[in-house]
Design an enzyme around this catalytic site. Sequence first.
Site, PDB file in Angstrom:
ATOM      1  N   GLU A 167      11.559   1.232  -4.026  1.00 68.03           N
ATOM      2  CA  GLU A 167      12.428   0.259  -4.709  1.00 68.03           C
ATOM      3  C   GLU A 167      13.833   0.794  -5.053  1.00 68.03           C
ATOM      4  O   GLU A 167      14.735  -0.041  -5.168  1.00 68.03           O
ATOM      5  CB  GLU A 167      11.736  -0.252  -5.983  1.00 68.03           C
ATOM      6  CG  GLU A 167      10.564  -1.176  -5.746  1.00 68.03           C
ATOM      7  CD  GLU A 167       9.355  -0.495  -5.110  1.00 68.03           C
ATOM      8  OE1 GLU A 167       8.642  -1.157  -4.337  1.00 68.03           O
ATOM      9  OE2 GLU A 167       9.123   0.693  -5.384  1.00 68.03           O
ATOM     10  N   ASP A 207       6.301   3.709   0.935  1.00 66.90           N
ATOM     11  CA  ASP A 207       5.927   3.209  -0.390  1.00 66.90           C
ATOM     12  C   ASP A 207       6.951   3.700  -1.413  1.00 66.90           C
ATOM     13  O   ASP A 207       7.828   4.506  -1.103  1.00 66.90           O
ATOM     14  CB  ASP A 207       4.520   3.743  -0.712  1.00 66.90           C
ATOM     15  CG  ASP A 207       3.900   3.080  -1.931  1.00 66.90           C
ATOM     16  OD1 ASP A 207       4.354   1.992  -2.331  1.00 66.90           O
ATOM     17  OD2 ASP A 207       2.943   3.658  -2.488  1.00 66.90           O
TER      18      ASP A 207
END
Length: 622
Positions: A204, A201
Amino acid sequence: MDVILQPAPALTWRTIGGILDFYVFLGPDPASVIEQYVEVIGYPAMPIYWALGYHLCRWGYHTSNSTWEVVKSLRNYRIPQDVQWNDIDYMDQFLDFTFDSTKFGTLPDLVKDLHAHDQRYVMILDPGISSVQPDGSYWPYDEGLRRDVFIKDAEGKTLIGKVWPGLTAYPDFSDDVTHEWWHENLQRFHEKVPFDGLWIDMNEPSNFLDGSTNGCPSSSLENPPYTPGILGGLLRAKTVCATAQQKQSIHYNMHSLYGLMEAKASASALKRIVAKRPFVISRSTFPSQGMYSGHWLGDNRSQWKDMYTSIAGILTFNLLGIPLVGADICGFSEEPQEELCVRWTQLGAFYPFTRNHNAIDMKPQDPTAFSPLARTAMKQALLLRYSLYPVLYTLFHHAHVHGHTVARPIMFEFPKDVKTYGIDKQFLWGKSLLVTPVLDPGVDYVDGYFPEGLWYDYYTGDSLHSKGEDLRLHAPLDKINLHLREGSITPTQAPNLTLWVSSGQPLHLVSALSDDGSASGDLFWDDGESIDTYENNLYSYIIFNVTQNVMTSQVLHSNVEATYITVETAAFYGVKQKPSRVLLNSQDAAFTYRANQLTVGELSLLNKGVYHIIKHKYSQCC
C-alpha cells in the site's frame, strides 16, 4: 479524497487537492461503459494458462517438506492442482530474496518436482527491504543503497519503517533504476529457486509504524485541513510519510500508485526471467492494474457472510478492468466448517482466479483435510472448472482484446430487467453461463432468479422457461447449480489434474438451442503461455453456429503451429424430436437421443480452417 454514495442517487466528493479530470462514458448499456473505461485505462493482460487452474496456499506450512506433502496428497486423491504457493514462512528471517535453508532446504527440489508434474510455484514478496543486516551480508539492501533506489524522508535520508523483517527501507518503484535492481534481485533468487509467479503483498505500502522510525514532519501535507475517512485518521497511519520523497514526486502524490508501480516492475522482470506471460497477484491496486497483475480480495474470514460478500468483490474488480480476481476460498482467518468449505470451493471454482488460502495456526483446509464426502464434492467442483477451461480462456481473451468482463453481473446481459439490478448472489461467466451457489448453511436447495427466456440445466439438459422469476433449485452438498442461456454454444474438455493435460483434450460442444433452434459460440486458442499471441497472430479463433438443424464450425483465424485442437463430441439441448439421421460432412454419424437432448460422438474434427457440418434430419411423419 472521499467519495460518498447518497440515496438520491448522488455522489458527494470531498477532495483536499489535485487536478480533477472527468471522463464520462456514455454507454449506452453497462457493458459498453466498462469497455469504454478499459479503453482509457488499458486492457488487462492475457493470463498464462496455469493462472486459471487451482491454486493452494497457506501461511503456516512451516517447512518445504510439509508443503510438498500437501501437494503429494492432492495428487494421491487425484484432485486437480496447477499451482502451489508459499507465504512468508519460506524466507530466512522474513528477508526478501532468501529462503530458510533449515526449514525450507528442500524448496528447490519441491519446485523441480512441481515442474516435473506440469505444476507451478508462486511465492510471496513484500516491498520492505531489511535495513539492519550486517554490512556486506544482504545484497538487496547494500546494492539498493549503492544505486539509490529507496524512498527518502523529507530531509533526503533513507526512510526507515517496520514490516515483517524488522526495520526496512522501501523501494521507489517510480524510478526505472529501481525496476532494474528489482529484476536483478529476482533473477538472482530465480537461479536458486526457479519460481513461476509472484505474489506481491504489503504494497500500500504497509508499515507497522505510522510514517517512519522518526515519525513525520509537521506540515500541511501530513496534517491537511481535512482528513478523509481512513484507517487511523492520519495520512501516515500504518504507511510512510506523505512528505517522503520519490523520484517522480512526493509520496503524497504517489501513494495510491505504489502497488501498481511494483506490479509493473514485477511483471516486466518476470517476462525477462521466464520469457513467458508473467503471473503477478497484488494486494494494492489502481486503475490499469489489470495490464500487469491480478488481485485477491485480501484477508477474509471463514464465515458464510464473507463467502457471500466475495461475489460483489469479484464482480466489482471485473468492472475495474482487473478480471483475474478471487477471494481466499474457505476463508483466511478462523477455521471453516466442512460444509462452508465445500460450498466455498464450489463457488470458488467460478472465481476467475481460484485460490484456497488460510492463516497461521489454523487447521488445514485443503480438500484432503476433510471427510471423503466433502473431499469428493470439492474435487468434483474443481474438475468442473477444469472442464470449462476453454470457456474461461476465451472470456479472458475477450477481456484482453475488447475490455469485456469475465465474471459478470446478471444486469449486464439484461439491463432492461430491473429485477436483476440488485442481484449479488448469482453471476454469469460471459453471456450465458449462470452460476447459482449455495450461500447458507444446512440447506439442500437454493433460490435463484432467472431472467425471461429459456434456460437449460448444465448437467442434464433439462429446460425451464422463465417469465423473469425466482425459482427454487435442488442443491445437495455435492452440487453447484449451473444453467446455460438459450442460444449459446459452450466448448468444454475432459478435465485432468493440471490444465496442461486438460487443455490437450478434444472439445465437447454443448449447444443450448433457442426456441427457433439456433445457437452460437466461439473459442480462442493458442499455446497458453507465449507473450502477445493475439498481437502476433499466433492463435486460432473459431466460431460455432447452429441454424435450421445444421451446425457449422468456422475457423476465422488459424495458426496450426501454435494451436492443435479437435472436436470429438457435440450435445444439443432443446432438440424437440428424435432425428432419423445425423450427417457429419454428408456422412452418417452415430448419435443418441433422449428427452430433448441429442448427442453426437466420434467426430474427430481437426481445426483446419474449414466448415465442419453436423446436420439433423427428421423422418417425415403423419
